[in-house]
Design a protein around this motif. Structure first.
Motif: not given
Length: 151
Positions: A75-79
Motif C-alpha cells: 500500500l505504501a509503494m503501489p508502483s
C-alpha cells in the motif's frame, strides 16, 4: 486515498516495531515459555497432534508477524513490482537475523526464520494484489488500481 503517505508512515512505524522485537536483548517469548510448554502438554494430552509444538508456533508467529509488513509495503509503494515488495521483506528479515547473529548473544540466527518471515511478507503482498489487482498500468502512473481502491 490519493497519497500513499499515510501508508508509508504506518510502514515506518511497523518496521520500528519489528526492529524492537528483533533486537530485544532476550527472546521475546522467554517470559511465557513455561506457560506455553504447559499449554502444549495439556493440548497434546487432549489429542492435539505432536507436530503442533513450540517450533510450529514460533514459525507461525514469524509468518504472522510479516504479513502486515507485506500489506503495508504494497500500500505504501503501489508502483513497486511484486518481486520488489517480497524482496524488501526478505531484506528486512536478513537484516534482523544478521543483527541478531552479530550483536545479540542471547538470540540465535535462524535460516528457518528467513523463510517464515519472507513467507509472511509474500502472503501480505499477495492479499493486496488479490484484493486490488493492479491490471495493466504504467509503473510510474499516478493512478493504480490499488491507489483507487483505497481512496
Amino acid at each position: 486515498m490519493k497519497s500513499p503517505l499515510p501508508w508509508r508512515i504506518a510502514l515506518v512505524a511497523y518496521v520500528i516495531g519489528l526492529a524492537i522485537v528483533a533486537y530485544w536483548p532476550t527472546p521475546v517469548d522467554k517470559p511465557i515459555q513455561g506457560t506455553l510448554a504447559r499449554v502444549l502438554k495439556y493440548l497434546h494430552a487432549q489429542g492435539v497432534p505432536e507436530w503442533f509444538d513450540y517450533q510450529f508456533i514460533e514459525a507461525s508467529a514469524n509468518v504472522a508477524m510479516f504479513v502486515p509488513l507485506g500489506i503495508l509495503a504494497t500500500l505504501a509503494m503501489p508502483s513497486k513490482a511484486y518481486w520488489q515488495l517480497v524482496g524488501m521483506g526478505l531484506l528486512a528479515s536478513i537484516c534482523m537475523e544478521l543483527g541478531q547473529l552479530l550483536f545479540i548473544t542471547a538470540r540465535i540466527y535462524s535460516a528457518v526464520d528467513l523463510v517464515t518471515n519472507t513467507l509472511g511478507c509474500v502472503i501480505g503482498v499477495s492479499v493486496i494484489w488479490l484484493v486490488a489487482p493492479r491490471g495493466h498500468h504504467s509503473p510510474r502512473g499516478p493512478k493504480t488500481k490499488i491507489q483507487s481502491r483505497f481512496r
